[in-house]
Scaffold this active site. Structure first.
Site, PDB file in Angstrom:
ATOM      1  N   PHE A 149      30.532 -23.132   7.028  1.00  0.00           N
ATOM      2  CA  PHE A 149      29.077 -23.249   7.129  1.00  0.00           C
ATOM      3  C   PHE A 149      28.444 -23.821   5.862  1.00  0.00           C
ATOM      4  CE2 PHE A 149      29.382 -19.045   5.087  1.00  0.00           C
ATOM      5  CZ  PHE A 149      28.399 -19.136   4.115  1.00  0.00           C
ATOM      6  N   GLU A 176      29.780 -22.626  13.710  1.00  0.00           N
ATOM      7  CA  GLU A 176      28.761 -22.390  14.737  1.00  0.00           C
ATOM      8  C   GLU A 176      27.402 -22.050  14.140  1.00  0.00           C
ATOM      9  OE1 GLU A 176      30.877 -18.468  13.977  1.00  0.00           O
ATOM     10  OE2 GLU A 176      31.378 -20.608  14.079  1.00  0.00           O
ATOM     11  N   SER A 226      37.381 -19.102   4.207  1.00  0.00           N
ATOM     12  CA  SER A 226      37.790 -17.952   3.404  1.00  0.00           C
ATOM     13  C   SER A 226      39.310 -17.811   3.413  1.00  0.00           C
ATOM     14  CB  SER A 226      37.159 -16.674   3.949  1.00  0.00           C
ATOM     15  OG  SER A 226      37.709 -16.346   5.216  1.00  0.00           O
ATOM     16  N   CYS A 281      32.770 -22.679  -2.600  1.00  0.00           N
ATOM     17  CA  CYS A 281      34.103 -22.233  -3.003  1.00  0.00           C
ATOM     18  C   CYS A 281      34.435 -22.674  -4.419  1.00  0.00           C
ATOM     19  CB  CYS A 281      35.169 -22.742  -2.031  1.00  0.00           C
ATOM     20  SG  CYS A 281      35.423 -24.528  -2.082  1.00  0.00           S
ATOM     21  N   GLU A 382      35.761 -12.102  -3.376  1.00  0.00           N
ATOM     22  CA  GLU A 382      34.926 -13.304  -3.334  1.00  0.00           C
ATOM     23  C   GLU A 382      33.575 -12.922  -2.738  1.00  0.00           C
ATOM     24  OE1 GLU A 382      35.182 -17.961  -1.957  1.00  0.00           O
ATOM     25  OE2 GLU A 382      36.031 -16.445  -0.627  1.00  0.00           O
TER      26      GLU A 382
END
Length: 497
Positions: A149, A176, A226, A281, A382
């Protein structure tokens, strides 16, 4: 309410599964669209379209492919403002950040335009008497991408332009939560002249993901997301005979030595930790301060942080927008309160932040934590939000030991004026991307992006030369054209002579 559909065989295809997901505006918290979730049958329809298109696209000339890609690059450039607005509306990031995302994606389209250079083979002549050996690379067939996303346009553009330039056809499953940008990318590809079925977009949830991972006609899968999901993608995809590159999460450290330019380090920490609300990230989430560096550095970070403007992404005055969902906002906030309970000092607490007139938005302010230790959840996990932790160490060796003990190895940075220390660091640190006085060392398009350890599952990094190799496979051809005078029978083992 607007419904985002699929793009299959060169045209929009309405969802037939009856399942839909909400698409929110993170700044208001309101659902503004819905997205169709693909069934297994709809994924199969996209794969069939891609498989049929491969029969001609896979054998098309490099000149044909590059002519489409050059036109595509032109259209993307002309529509970059529109794409950025779609990103801001569904992700929440500020418009300038969304424009930067489109620009970084365009780098890979430009790389794909130069695919004839990347696909040049190798030739060795006269390896034996009148024997030549050539090495070439050929496309795989139907390949797929599953994207996150946080970069609705950039990460898809890290995948499919290079894949189709290599002669493959593509099935894209975007997040989505942010489906509109990917749909627009497909529309523009068709306008550029990409044949029907070469690029397909199916929206959905785990049903669509598993259908991709298990489909026998998909040869390879690219993924960014992830670490737990990356591990699942890699395990499931390879178990089904696919080539997989799965880029996972990160906990990126920024090492600040006592000789560093602290103003530069503070500016960089702000930009790298809080840009895009920390939903990157490659965000810096840990500053490792050596010796007496921490106190003055924290003071400079706090001074700058207090001036940041948080607000809707479509407001030109905003420097940071909301988080993607309310659930994620609450999870990020829990790490700040949890760090305080575990003994960290909360220098800045952003958990109660709201924006006037947008009280239902997914807001959180920036947070700065000091005296964080490796045992704390804020260090171990994270967070993927605007939370920066400061860990204090005595020496460079302590810093390297701390950083290399992390299960992740995506990106890292060192801030110093000492060239010898920087050189030692770039060789000793266990990470796939290293910055020297550069906080977010995302490589340019003609180098490859990817981490080490739990930040990457698979053998290939994304885009650059690794991307070309991932989307192609090698073939070696040995030929002999004998003179008419050659002949006779020899049953011995072939020898070079």
């Amino acid at each position: 309410m607007k419904t985002i559909s699929h793009w299959i065989g060169g045209k929009p295809v309405e969802g037939a599964s009856g399942n839909y997901g909400p698409v929110y505006n993170p700044a208001t918290g309101a659902q503004e669209k819905q997205v169709a979730f693909a069934s297994v049958e709809e994924v199969d329809a996209a794969v069939r379209a891609a498989k049929e298109a491969f029969t001609t696209w896979g054998t098309s000339s490099l000149a044909k492919r590059t002519s489409v890609l050059f036109k595509y690059r032109e259209l993307l450039d002309a529509h970059r403002e529109e794409i950025a607005r779609l990103i801001t509306a569904e992700h929440g990031k500020v418009h300038s950040d969304a424009l930067g995302e489109v620009a970084r994606g365009l780098e890979i389209v430009e790389l794909a335009c130069g695919i004839p250079e990347k696909l040049k083979g190798e030739l060795s002549t006269q390896v034996s008497t009148r024997v030549d050996v050539a090495a070439i690379r050929q496309s795989l067939g139907v390949v797929a991408g599953i994207t996150p996303f946080n970069f609705p346009a950039m990460v898809p553009m890290w995948m499919f332009p290079l894949a189709i330039a290599c002669g493959n056809t593509f099935v894209l499953k975007p997040s989505e939560k942010v489906p509109s940008a990917a749909f627009k990318l497909a529309e523009l590809a068709a306008e550029a002249g990409l044949p029907d079925g070469v690029l397909n977009v199916v929206n959905g949830d785990k049903v669509a993901v598993d259908a991709i991972l298990e489909h026998p006609d998909i040869a390879a899968v690219s993924f960014v997301g992830s670490t737990p999901i990356a591990r699942y993608i890699h395990t499931t995809g390879t178990a089904n005979g696919k080539r997989v590159q799965a880029l996972g999460g990160a906990k990126n450290h920024m090492l600040v030595l006592p000789d560093a330019d602290l103003d530069l380090a503070a500016d960089s920490a702000i930009n790298a930790a809080y840009g895009s609300a920390g939903e990157r990230c490659m965000a810096i989430s840990v500053v490792v301060a050596v010796g007496d560096t921490a106190d003055p550095l924290i003071g400079k970070i706090k001074e700058r942080a207090d001036k940041l403007r948080i607000g809707p992404g479509d407001d030109p005055a905003s420097e940071m927008g909301p988080l993607i969902t309310k659930v994620h906002r609450d999870k990020v906030a829990s790490y700040v309160t949890g760090a305080a309970a575990q003994g960290a000092d909360v220098v800045i607490d952003g958990t109660g932040y709201t924006v006037e007139g947008y009280e239902d938005g997914h807001w959180i302010g920036i947070s700065l934590l000091d005296h964080v230790t490796p045992e704390m959840d804020a260090y171990r996990d994270e967070i993927f939000g605007p939370v920066l932790s400061v860990v204090r160490v005595d020496t460079y060796d302590d810093a390297i030991a701390l950083m290399n003990n992390s299960p992740w190895g995506n990106g890292t940075a060192i801030f110093t004026r000492d060239g010898g220390a920087a050189r030692r660091f770039q060789l000793e640190v266990e990470a796939g991307m290293v910055g020297v006085n550069v906080p977010i060392p995302v490589p340019v398009g003609y180098h490859s992006f990817g981490g080490w350890k739990d930040s990457l599952f698979g053998d290939h990094h994304i885009y650059g030369n690794d991307g070309v190799h991932f989307y192609t496979r090698g073939k070696v051809i040995t030929t002999r054209w004998p003179d008419p005078s050659d002949g006779g029978i020899n049953l011995g083992f072939p020898r070079n002579h």
